[in-house]
Design an enzyme around this catalytic site. Structure first.
Site, mmCIF file in Angstrom:
data_model
loop_
_atom_site.group_PDB
_atom_site.id
_atom_site.type_symbol
_atom_site.label_atom_id
_atom_site.label_comp_id
_atom_site.label_asym_id
_atom_site.label_seq_id
_atom_site.Cartn_x
_atom_site.Cartn_y
_atom_site.Cartn_z
ATOM 1 N N HIS A 52 -19.496 -10.368 12.344
ATOM 2 C CA HIS A 52 -19.713 -10.269 13.786
ATOM 3 C C HIS A 52 -18.446 -10.767 14.470
ATOM 4 O O HIS A 52 -18.477 -11.660 15.313
ATOM 5 C CB HIS A 52 -20.951 -11.071 14.219
ATOM 6 C CG HIS A 52 -21.994 -10.215 14.842
ATOM 7 N ND1 HIS A 52 -22.745 -10.573 15.925
ATOM 8 C CD2 HIS A 52 -22.395 -8.950 14.521
ATOM 9 C CE1 HIS A 52 -23.563 -9.594 16.250
ATOM 10 N NE2 HIS A 52 -23.380 -8.604 15.421
ATOM 11 N N HIS A 103 -17.869 1.146 11.857
ATOM 12 C CA HIS A 103 -18.848 0.114 11.517
ATOM 13 C C HIS A 103 -20.049 0.700 10.786
ATOM 14 O O HIS A 103 -20.603 0.068 9.890
ATOM 15 C CB HIS A 103 -19.300 -0.584 12.801
ATOM 16 C CG HIS A 103 -20.080 -1.835 12.575
ATOM 17 N ND1 HIS A 103 -19.497 -3.017 12.182
ATOM 18 C CD2 HIS A 103 -21.403 -2.088 12.657
ATOM 19 C CE1 HIS A 103 -20.415 -3.957 12.061
ATOM 20 N NE2 HIS A 103 -21.590 -3.418 12.330
#
Length: 726
Positions: free
Chosen positions: A100, A54
């Protein structure tokens, strides 16, 4: 004796505790090499989040380098919180999209809400006032209770945060497909406006300058959130609920106003959101960009409860926090400002000339790491991809046009999305010109006659069907959305959602599709100025479809022509472009086959660009009333959606095959005009009527549709699904 009880450096190595944090044996060895010793618990935690997929893009970085990032209008490209693009008059637009996905799969309301909150802070950290929100959502089919729960929670979370903070949600896309069962995609985009002189960067420089923390007190929520976002979902994912952050839009609103005022305050050096990896990423990245060292005294960090350790502080992803570096001597001015907004703040450290990232707690050293290797020497993996072999595209000799049209128009992917969009405040701020519906959103630049057109789009089935052409199609579709408003496309942001890149066919999807995207960006002159990558979107039974999502922003110089843009009775209807018989990756194929077949089509991007610029000129000149890009469902479905939206009918007579009517190959438009148009790319197909019946004559055979029945199917489908007990 240490002030906190934590695993020892021997336990970390011998029991391989770093593996629980997502680091491999080889990566642990590299950490040792950088430090010249074994890492302690706080240090290995810091490396694990900074080197997570990420934060470090270790599997996607080589592909991201393909994208053009410069251009005539680009003021600031990737590398900061968001991209910045010039819109004239010393003003600029700031925008970015972010995922998300995993948090939303576990806790849909908070996952979506904090996704919105995080992307807003990315925009305000540049110094821009957010003016619009968009979202791109994907779920499993809307027939299961679990998908309904996730859909309801995500929509509620988006509305809950965006509505409270006072930023309109003006555009989006929602798709339902079995490939997202259990792993929904929640991508949020924010757009802001800024004066050139106010553009900020997240940097820490100037030896002796102070580091200021502002926002919510740090808690234990969201610890290892970046690591959680970089691993596959599994049956154990529910236990990761503590990794999901908790949003507070009311504090978010105060922080936004305080941040925008701080940016106007003398003495500010740099500012960055504490997003993924929280205090760790914001402080270490600011130090790296400033070519400095940094020393944080963690006992000064405002905390929500007693006993939070340095490890927990550094890995917490508590929301609504910013980190600032201010010139020595200006600290009190900023602390007073934040106190005025009733926000917690504190001076927690200083910039140094050591090139070290040093963390102490009451003088005990908990981390001492060289700055540049932490941010710049994350592993980069180049693997061997293998393109998946798909079945050849099927040529369907006979298609029941009436039945397929009726089925498609009421599938939740093609149906009206007002059930979701009416939960969002699209008008707050009073600058929204067009909101979520069937078109790109448009928001006026306050105090001017200019406006920004914004769109967000994805074509996952097409990307799966042909990775390269699909990649081109995603960029082209967002571009066409803007052309249809009359806006000039300026630049784009992307969110690359894929499965596990360690699987050869997933790696090939990533490789080939980004090649296609980069090619389209170059030809369409839409550089990539920001973005995000979300990998490991897998469930125990499958991976998601390769789903690159593109958010694009265009400029409208003068909004006057928009006042009379609507479909009218008597309008001439044209198809611009060339409809092929290609059904691979289409929604019709989804109805007729369990498999996605291989596309056998290419797109002449240069020609589409020339045609599109011509259409845009006609829109701005007022010679076209309305334009729809032909996408999901093909010509027939786009026509039915448009007629339902404007409550009109049409009399259509075409020589197209049934397959051409449902083809979704990008690059084509439906044009509605009060006057006849003459262009080699345009095919006249019919006129708009105000009758009760829509007539479709296809190669001499006429089918009639009751207009109100079609409208009812289109408008009520999602609400019907959501209220069904099945």
């Amino acid at each position: 004796m240490s002030q906190f009880i934590e695993p020892t450096i021997e336990q970390i190595k011998d029991e391989k505790l770093y593996q629980e944090m997502g680091l491999t044996d080889q990566e642990f060895d590299k950490v040792q090499e950088i430090l010249g010793r074994l890492p302690n618990y706080t240090e290995i935690g810091i490396f694990s989040v900074m080197w997570s997929e990420h934060c470090s893009y270790k599997h996607s970085k080589p592909f991201l380098k393909q994208f053009p990032t410069d251009g005539e209008h680009v003021l600031m490209g990737p590398g900061e919180g968001a991209g910045v693009v010039d819109i004239g008059d010393d003003q600029a637009v700031v925008f970015k999209v972010e995922s998300h996905n995993h948090p939303s799969a576990v806790e849909p309301y908070q996952g979506a809400a904090t996704g919105v909150g995080g992307i807003i802070r990315d925009i305000e950290s540049i110094g821009a006032r957010p003016v619009a929100l968009l979202n791109s959502l994907r779920f499993g089919e809307l027939t299961s209770k679990e998908t309904k729960r996730l859909f309801r929670g995500v929509v509620s979370g988006i509305g809950g945060y965006g509505n409270c903070i006072g930023i309109p949600t003006i555009a989006g896309e929602i798709e339902f497909d079995r490939y997202y069962e259990g792993n929904p995609l929640v991508n949020a985009m924010c757009v802001g406006v800024i004066d050139h002189q106010d553009i900020q960067k997240g940097t820490a420089k100037g030896v002796g300058n102070s580091v200021i923390y502002v926002g919510l007190k740090t808690g234990r929520d969201g610890i290892h959130g970046a690591t959680f976002a970089s691993e596959e979902l599994s049956e154990e994912s529910e236990s990761k609920r503590p990794s999901v952050q908790i949003g507070d839009p009311f504090v978010g609103k105060k922080l936004m106003e305080a941040t925008l005022e701080a940016i106007q305050t003398e003495g500010l050096v740099g500012i960055q959101d504490m997003g993924a990896a929280g205090l760790t990423s914001s402080s270490s990245e600011m130090a790296a960009k400033g070519g400095s060292g940094i020393h944080l005294q963690l006992e000064k960090v405002p905390t929500r409860e007693h006993g939070i350790s340095p490890y927990e502080m550094m890995l917490s992803e508590t929301q609504e926090r910013m980190l600032l570096v201010v010139e020595k001597g200006y600290e009190q001015k900023f602390l007073d400002l934040f106190d005025h907004y009733e926000l917690d703040s504190a001076v927690i450290g200083e910039v140094t000339d050591t090139d070290r990232f040093v963390l102490t707690y009451n003088d005990e050293v908990f981390a001492d790491i060289p700055v540049q290797p932490l941010s710049d020497e994350a592993p980069v993996y180049i693997l061997e991809g293998k393109v998946e072999t798909l079945s050849p595209s099927i040529q369907y000799d006979e298609l029941d046009i009436e039945q397929l049209t009726t089925q498609l128009i009421q599938h939740p992917t093609m149906a009206n999305k007002s059930w979701a969009y009416e939960q969002y405040d699209s008008q707050v701020g009073a600058n929204t010109i067009r909101r979520s519906g069937i078109e790109a959103g448009i928001v006026r630049v306050e105090g001017t006659n200019k406006a920004l057109a914004v769109s967000i789009d994805g074509k996952a089935r097409h990307v799966y069907s042909d990775n390269t052409v699909g990649g081109e199609s995603v960029v082209l579709s967002a571009y066409q959305d803007l052309i249809a408003t009359g806006a000039k496309p300026l630049a784009m942001t992307d969110c690359l959602n894929y499965g596990n890149p360690e699987k050869p066919h997933i790696y090939a999807q990533l490789q080939k599709s980004t090649e296609g995207m980069a090619n389209a960006c170059r030809i369409l002159n839409t550089p990539v100025v920001s973005g995000n990558v979300s990998l490991y979107n897998e469930t125990p039974v499958s991976s998601i479809l390769p789903t690159p999502v593109v958010g694009m922003v265009g400029l409208i110089d003068d909004v006057e022509y928009l006042k009379d843009q609507q479909v009218k009775v008597g309008d001439y209807i044209y198809v611009a472009g060339s409809l092929t018989e290609e059904l691979a990756g289409s929604q019709v194929e989804k109805l007729l086959s369990e498999e996605i077949s291989a596309m056998n089509t290419s797109i002449d991007l240069e020609h589409v660009k020339t045609m599109s610029e011509g259409i845009r000129a006609l829109i701005v000149d007022g010679k076209i009333n309305h334009v729809r890009p032909i996408g999901r469902g093909g010509f027939v479905v786009k026509l039915m959606q448009t007629l339902s939206h404007f409550d009109l009918s049409a009399d259509i007579d075409v020589d197209y095959s049934a397959s051409q009517l449902f083809s979704e190959v990008a690059g084509n438009y439906i044009i509605f005009s009060s006057t006849e148009l003459s262009n080699d790319d345009y095919t006249f197909v019919g006129r708009i009527t105000d009758e009760d019946t829509i007539r479709l004559t296809q190669q001499g055979n006429t089918i009639t549709f009751d207009q109100q029945t079609i409208k009812s199917h289109w408008k009520g489908s999602i609400e019907s699904c959501m209220t069904s007990k099945a």
